[in-house]
Design a protein around this motif. Sequence first.
Motif, PDB file in Angstrom:
ATOM      1  N   LYS A 180       0.839  -1.196   0.000  1.00 56.37           N
ATOM      2  CA  LYS A 180       0.000   0.000   0.000  1.00 56.37           C
ATOM      3  C   LYS A 180       0.876   1.248   0.000  1.00 56.37           C
ATOM      4  O   LYS A 180       1.746   1.406   0.833  1.00 56.37           O
ATOM      5  CB  LYS A 180      -0.915   0.021   1.218  1.00 56.37           C
ATOM      6  N   ASN A 181       0.621   2.143  -0.966  1.00 55.08           N
ATOM      7  CA  ASN A 181       1.315   3.421  -1.044  1.00 55.08           C
ATOM      8  C   ASN A 181       0.728   4.327   0.031  1.00 55.08           C
ATOM      9  O   ASN A 181      -0.478   4.597   0.040  1.00 55.08           O
ATOM     10  CB  ASN A 181       1.133   4.020  -2.441  1.00 55.08           C
ATOM     11  N   SER A 182       1.564   4.820   0.944  1.00 53.35           N
ATOM     12  CA  SER A 182       1.066   5.621   2.069  1.00 53.35           C
ATOM     13  C   SER A 182       0.468   6.962   1.635  1.00 53.35           C
ATOM     14  O   SER A 182      -0.380   7.507   2.324  1.00 53.35           O
ATOM     15  CB  SER A 182       2.186   5.860   3.082  1.00 53.35           C
ATOM     16  N   GLU A 183       0.888   7.468   0.489  1.00 53.61           N
ATOM     17  CA  GLU A 183       0.366   8.752   0.015  1.00 53.61           C
ATOM     18  C   GLU A 183      -0.977   8.605  -0.689  1.00 53.61           C
ATOM     19  O   GLU A 183      -1.886   9.391  -0.476  1.00 53.61           O
ATOM     20  CB  GLU A 183       1.378   9.415  -0.916  1.00 53.61           C
ATOM     21  N   THR A 184      -1.108   7.589  -1.538  1.00 52.85           N
ATOM     22  CA  THR A 184      -2.330   7.441  -2.329  1.00 52.85           C
ATOM     23  C   THR A 184      -3.292   6.405  -1.777  1.00 52.85           C
ATOM     24  O   THR A 184      -4.425   6.328  -2.218  1.00 52.85           O
ATOM     25  CB  THR A 184      -1.971   7.030  -3.769  1.00 52.85           C
ATOM     26  N   GLU A 185      -2.812   5.576  -0.817  1.00 52.02           N
ATOM     27  CA  GLU A 185      -3.595   4.474  -0.250  1.00 52.02           C
ATOM     28  C   GLU A 185      -3.924   3.390  -1.285  1.00 52.02           C
ATOM     29  O   GLU A 185      -4.745   2.519  -1.041  1.00 52.02           O
ATOM     30  CB  GLU A 185      -4.897   4.983   0.401  1.00 52.02           C
TER      31      GLU A 185
END
Length: 175
Positions: free
Chosen positions: A110-115
């Motif tokens: 999971k990308n922490s910025e885009t979720e």
Amino acid sequence: MKRILFVVFSCVLMALVGCSTVTKDIEVSAESDPKISFSGYKTYTWLGAAAIVFDEAGRWEPPAYDADTEIKFLIDKQLRARGMSESTSNPDLVVAFAAGIDMDNIEFVKNSETELETLKNIPKGALMVILVDANTGQPIWVGAAAADLQENVDVATAKVRLEYAVKEMFKKLPK
């Protein structure tokens, strides 16, 4: 006195939390022959070890750290804790292990910025320990541990992770 107890308790708590963080990704499993009584095994000998990847650059295994020797030491420790001893003449068990790295392992992260989840290359390491009945030649127990590899890990962390994996594996060895 209360202050000393508080400091000791705090140190122990930090060590436990640190250890669980360092080992949280390690998954351990084991299978055994249900017909076997492990209490009858008293001696063992080594078949050998197999290292599937040699990490000359030291990206996945700390330089000058011999993981094979450490793994053998940890397995010896667990078997001796069960009352077994190493014997080259007429052993009850033959012990082998294999360690390897899957550099092509891909997982969703999971990308922490885009979720959003994206695919990412996360190399996996695995350790397998096999106990074989010396009389029949049949495997009677297999323990396995798998984990995400940590790049540029230090020796102390590598030792903690290996010790955790081997100890958890042998907790699954029937009595």
